[in-house]
Enzyme design. Structure first.
Site, mmCIF file in Angstrom:
data_model
loop_
_atom_site.group_PDB
_atom_site.id
_atom_site.type_symbol
_atom_site.label_atom_id
_atom_site.label_comp_id
_atom_site.label_asym_id
_atom_site.label_seq_id
_atom_site.Cartn_x
_atom_site.Cartn_y
_atom_site.Cartn_z
ATOM 1 N N GLU A 347 0.861 -1.178 0.000
ATOM 2 C CA GLU A 347 0.000 0.000 0.000
ATOM 3 C C GLU A 347 0.903 1.236 0.000
ATOM 4 O O GLU A 347 1.912 1.254 0.705
ATOM 5 C CB GLU A 347 -0.827 -0.101 1.293
ATOM 6 C CG GLU A 347 -1.371 1.154 1.860
ATOM 7 C CD GLU A 347 -2.020 0.890 3.239
ATOM 8 O OE1 GLU A 347 -2.175 -0.279 3.666
ATOM 9 O OE2 GLU A 347 -2.374 1.880 3.887
ATOM 10 N N HIS A 430 -2.948 -7.087 10.498
ATOM 11 C CA HIS A 430 -3.786 -8.149 9.914
ATOM 12 C C HIS A 430 -3.545 -9.520 10.551
ATOM 13 O O HIS A 430 -3.143 -10.454 9.861
ATOM 14 C CB HIS A 430 -3.513 -8.286 8.410
ATOM 15 C CG HIS A 430 -3.683 -7.037 7.608
ATOM 16 N ND1 HIS A 430 -3.104 -6.876 6.367
ATOM 17 C CD2 HIS A 430 -4.374 -5.908 7.846
ATOM 18 C CE1 HIS A 430 -3.416 -5.686 5.883
ATOM 19 N NE2 HIS A 430 -4.183 -5.070 6.769
ATOM 20 N N ASN A 468 -4.998 -6.855 1.812
ATOM 21 C CA ASN A 468 -5.723 -6.447 3.027
ATOM 22 C C ASN A 468 -6.938 -7.360 3.180
ATOM 23 O O ASN A 468 -7.636 -7.639 2.211
ATOM 24 C CB ASN A 468 -6.162 -4.991 2.903
ATOM 25 C CG ASN A 468 -5.033 -4.113 2.393
ATOM 26 O OD1 ASN A 468 -4.520 -4.337 1.301
ATOM 27 N ND2 ASN A 468 -4.628 -3.159 3.168
HETATM 28 P P1 FAD Z 1 -12.736 -7.525 14.236
HETATM 29 O O1 FAD Z 1 -13.116 -6.557 13.177
HETATM 30 O O2 FAD Z 1 -11.419 -7.348 14.917
HETATM 31 O O3 FAD Z 1 -13.909 -7.522 15.327
HETATM 32 C C1 FAD Z 1 -13.826 -8.219 16.532
HETATM 33 C C2 FAD Z 1 -14.661 -7.497 17.582
HETATM 34 O O4 FAD Z 1 -14.795 -8.348 18.725
HETATM 35 C C3 FAD Z 1 -14.045 -6.193 18.089
HETATM 36 O O5 FAD Z 1 -14.984 -5.161 18.006
HETATM 37 C C4 FAD Z 1 -13.663 -6.497 19.530
HETATM 38 O O6 FAD Z 1 -13.791 -5.382 20.403
HETATM 39 C C5 FAD Z 1 -14.674 -7.576 19.904
HETATM 40 N N1 FAD Z 1 -14.208 -8.458 20.987
HETATM 41 C C6 FAD Z 1 -13.005 -9.072 21.098
HETATM 42 N N2 FAD Z 1 -12.930 -9.811 22.217
HETATM 43 C C7 FAD Z 1 -14.130 -9.672 22.842
HETATM 44 C C8 FAD Z 1 -14.648 -10.185 24.060
HETATM 45 N N3 FAD Z 1 -13.932 -10.989 24.846
HETATM 46 N N4 FAD Z 1 -15.907 -9.816 24.426
HETATM 47 C C9 FAD Z 1 -16.643 -8.986 23.628
HETATM 48 N N5 FAD Z 1 -16.188 -8.469 22.473
HETATM 49 C C10 FAD Z 1 -14.949 -8.810 22.070
HETATM 50 N N6 FAD Z 1 -8.142 -4.522 6.535
HETATM 51 C C11 FAD Z 1 -8.465 -4.277 5.242
HETATM 52 O O7 FAD Z 1 -8.971 -5.157 4.548
HETATM 53 N N7 FAD Z 1 -8.262 -3.018 4.712
HETATM 54 C C12 FAD Z 1 -7.683 -2.002 5.414
HETATM 55 O O8 FAD Z 1 -7.516 -0.884 4.898
HETATM 56 C C13 FAD Z 1 -7.288 -2.276 6.758
HETATM 57 N N8 FAD Z 1 -6.672 -1.314 7.513
HETATM 58 C C14 FAD Z 1 -6.410 -1.559 8.845
HETATM 59 C C15 FAD Z 1 -5.893 -0.531 9.628
HETATM 60 C C16 FAD Z 1 -5.718 -0.733 10.998
HETATM 61 C C17 FAD Z 1 -5.132 0.362 11.833
HETATM 62 C C18 FAD Z 1 -6.084 -1.983 11.592
HETATM 63 C C19 FAD Z 1 -5.925 -2.211 13.065
HETATM 64 C C20 FAD Z 1 -6.601 -2.993 10.804
HETATM 65 C C21 FAD Z 1 -6.768 -2.805 9.439
HETATM 66 N N9 FAD Z 1 -7.309 -3.800 8.629
HETATM 67 C C22 FAD Z 1 -7.587 -3.554 7.309
HETATM 68 C C23 FAD Z 1 -7.641 -5.139 9.180
HETATM 69 C C24 FAD Z 1 -9.134 -5.362 9.408
HETATM 70 O O9 FAD Z 1 -9.708 -4.274 10.080
HETATM 71 C C25 FAD Z 1 -9.312 -6.666 10.219
HETATM 72 O O10 FAD Z 1 -8.723 -7.711 9.486
HETATM 73 C C26 FAD Z 1 -10.777 -6.980 10.464
HETATM 74 O O11 FAD Z 1 -11.390 -5.959 11.207
HETATM 75 C C27 FAD Z 1 -10.925 -8.302 11.206
HETATM 76 O O12 FAD Z 1 -12.296 -8.646 11.220
HETATM 77 P P2 FAD Z 1 -12.888 -9.708 12.243
HETATM 78 O O13 FAD Z 1 -14.313 -9.925 11.910
HETATM 79 O O14 FAD Z 1 -11.979 -10.883 12.280
HETATM 80 O O15 FAD Z 1 -12.752 -9.031 13.697
#
Ligand code: FAD
Length: 491
Positions: A347, A430, A468
């Site tokens: 990126e 990630h 990503n």
């Molecule tokens: P998450 O989106 O992480 O959601 C998990 C949720 O569960 C969170 O809200 C958390 O608070 C909650 N949780 C965790 N443990 C508990 C618990 N014990 N009790 C209750 N709730 C809980 N990806 C891209 O594709 N494009 C991008 O441009 C990109 N940029 C990024 C920039 C940053 C700064 C970051 C940090 C990540 C980025 N990513 C990007 C990665 C992407 O955001 C993640 O891969 C994605 O959000 C993961 O999705 P998920 O459904 O696995 O979990």
């Protein structure tokens, strides 16, 4: 203790949780979602930008936790960005209703089909590319910046410089789609609407423009009337009962992180969507403390998706560098994936510091040749990660090759200003894997050794996807939940 019975519980409101909630609610099921972070929309508290970090900037920390330049003090608050620190890697995650979608850069990249087939040999790739990826693009409101706007807009000088330099060095660039509404962006440029991407808003949340999950999947799910989201509810551990139902010990907190109530939730069906690290922590901790059954594959095939940050200083300083004004939304990438020796995607990242620091920032995404493993350290009561410099050695070689080639063609130095030795091997946005689809689960995410537990988040992807990851996480979740519902798992 307050006891709640819910037929279907989802832990986490990120991509996997939001997709599961919508499809179950549409099928007429009542769903309760527990999220440890804040419901920002309901709270009415605005997100802060990168130049003035406030309440939303960090999860219960006294200082900011961005990848660099953490010079700002904070009053601890349940902010949107959290960082989990391990010896050789720091992992950033989003907290709040919407999970990672609140803090991420919105880059909506579909993986290369050949690599998707390599990572998921058992999935029907044709169906993913004809059905699930297009569905996800529609639901997430993926769009592409207008080329003329990109050419004219001073906030995208960093992209134009980055692309021109990449071409001069012999690299191929690609346009990167995003969930940020580019029509909104054109209006904010003209000052017709409040500014967000042009007001350094992104990793602590966007007040406008970005179609995060609270504006897409979660909103649609809430509109059915079948979803209840309980924010500031952190699941501490899970117990499996004799009748194959689950009991969850949950702590409700206030925004300072203080526990205001200890609660118990019982459910027949449980969906774990707490994100890779959150899901692994719950499974491994519950196993260590409650004899919760887990499969031998849990924790294995973990990876950082090849994340490797690097940068260059003194980027064309005489022609005005990368620009004092920078949009926070990346739209450019360098695609070197087909290079047999140095395959990577990077990126062209913004560095919106409010001044021209003549510095270019890159987040490389590499293959993960050597996977890591996550386990639970019962003595210190935290996750432990088997991951060190040997896991990132090839990534570093690629970054070195890339930076040298760029500098030879364009001038500039490796960025010691951003990173200690110019390389951010320890920066991970990630985290993926540890509960791999078809290995720790059945073909649709139902956990092995369980009858009523499903994992639907980034932990299903075996540590790498080459781009990503949220488009892939969302598509896999769509595929799994569709099939689980079809199989009457939630009847
Ligand atoms: P998450 O989106 O992480 O959601 C998990 C949720 O569960 C969170 O809200 C958390 O608070 C909650 N949780 C965790 N443990 C508990 C618990 N014990 N009790 C209750 N709730 C809980 N990806 C891209 O594709 N494009 C991008 O441009 C990109 N940029 C990024 C920039 C940053 C700064 C970051 C940090 C990540 C980025 N990513 C990007 C990665 C992407 O955001 C993640 O891969 C994605 O959000 C993961 O999705 P998920 O459904 O696995 O979990």
């Amino acid at each position: 203790k307050e006891i709640t019975d819910a037929p279907i519980l989802i832990i986490g409101s990120g991509y996997g949780g939001a997709v599961s909630a919508l499809r179950l609610c549409e099928a007429g099921k009542k769903v309760v979602m527990l999220e440890m972070g804040l419901n920002w929309e309901k709270s009415g508290i605005p997100f802060s930008n990168m130049l003035k970090p406030g309440k939303s900037a960090a999860w219960l920390k006294k200082k900011t936790i961005a990848p660099f330049m953490n010079i700002f003090s904070l009053t601890p608050f349940t902010g949107t960005l959290d960082r989990m620190d391990f010896e050789h890697i720091n992992i950033w995650v989003g907290r709040g209703v919407g999970g990672g979608s609140l803090v991420n850069g919105g880059m909506a990249v579909t993986p290369k089909e050949s690599y998707f087939r390599e990572v998921f040999p058992d999935l029907d790739a044709k169906k993913f590319y004809s059905t699930y990826f297009p569905l996800v693009h529609k639901e997430l409101k993926v769009n592409v910046i207008g080329e003329q706007f990109l050419k004219d807009c001073p906030y995208y000088k960093f992209t134009r410089v980055g692309e021109a330099e990449a071409h001069k060095a012999g690299f191929k660039t690609i346009r990167v789609p995003n969930v940020y509404d580019f029509q909104y962006m054109e209006k904010e440029y003209k000052n017709e609407v409040p500014r967000s991407a042009f007001n350094t808003e992104v990793i602590y949340g966007n007040n406008h423009g970005k179609n995060s999950l609270d504006k897409t999947y979660l909103k649609k799910a809430l509109d059915t009337g079948n979803l209840e989201i309980l924010d500031l509810h952190c699941v501490d551990n899970i117990k499996l009962n004799d009748d194959k139902t689950y009991t969850l010990n949950v702590q409700q907190t206030d925004t300072s992180g203080a526990v205001v109530a200890d609660k118990v939730f019982n459910c027949k069906k449980l969906i774990l969507a707490a994100g890779t690290m959150g899901t692994l922590k719950l499974l491994l901790k519950s196993n260590a403390t409650n004899n919760f059954p887990i499969h031998e594959q849990i924790g294995k095939s973990w990876g950082n998706n090849g994340n490797f940050m690097t940068g260059r200083n003194w980027v064309k300083p005489l022609s005005g560098g990368t620009g004092a004004k920078q949009s926070t939304i990346p739209v450019g990438g360098i695609d070197n994936w087909e290079d047999k020796e140095h395959p990577f995607f990077t990126e062209i990242a913004p560095l919106p510091m409010g001044m021209d620091v003549a510095t270019a920032l890159y987040l490389l995404i590499n293959r993960v040749d050597k996977k890591g493993e996550v386990s639970y350290d019962s003595i210190n009561k935290k996750l432990s990660l088997n991951w060190d410099q040997s896991n990132t050695a090839k990534m570093k070689e690629n970054a070195d090759y890339f930076i040298k080639k760029m500098n030879r063609a364009n001038g500039g130095t490796r960025s010691h200003f951003l990173f200690n030795n110019g390389f951010g091997a320890d920066v991970c946005y990630h985290p993926l894997g540890g509960c791999v689809l078809g290995k720790a689960t059945n073909e649709y995410g139902k956990l092995n050794n369980h009858d009523n537990l499903y994992v639907l988040d980034g932990s299903l992807i075996p540590g790498t996807i080459g781009v990503n990851p949220f488009v892939t996480i969302t598509a896999i979740a769509e595929y799994c939940i569709e099939n689980l519902i079809r199989q009457n798992e939630f009847a």
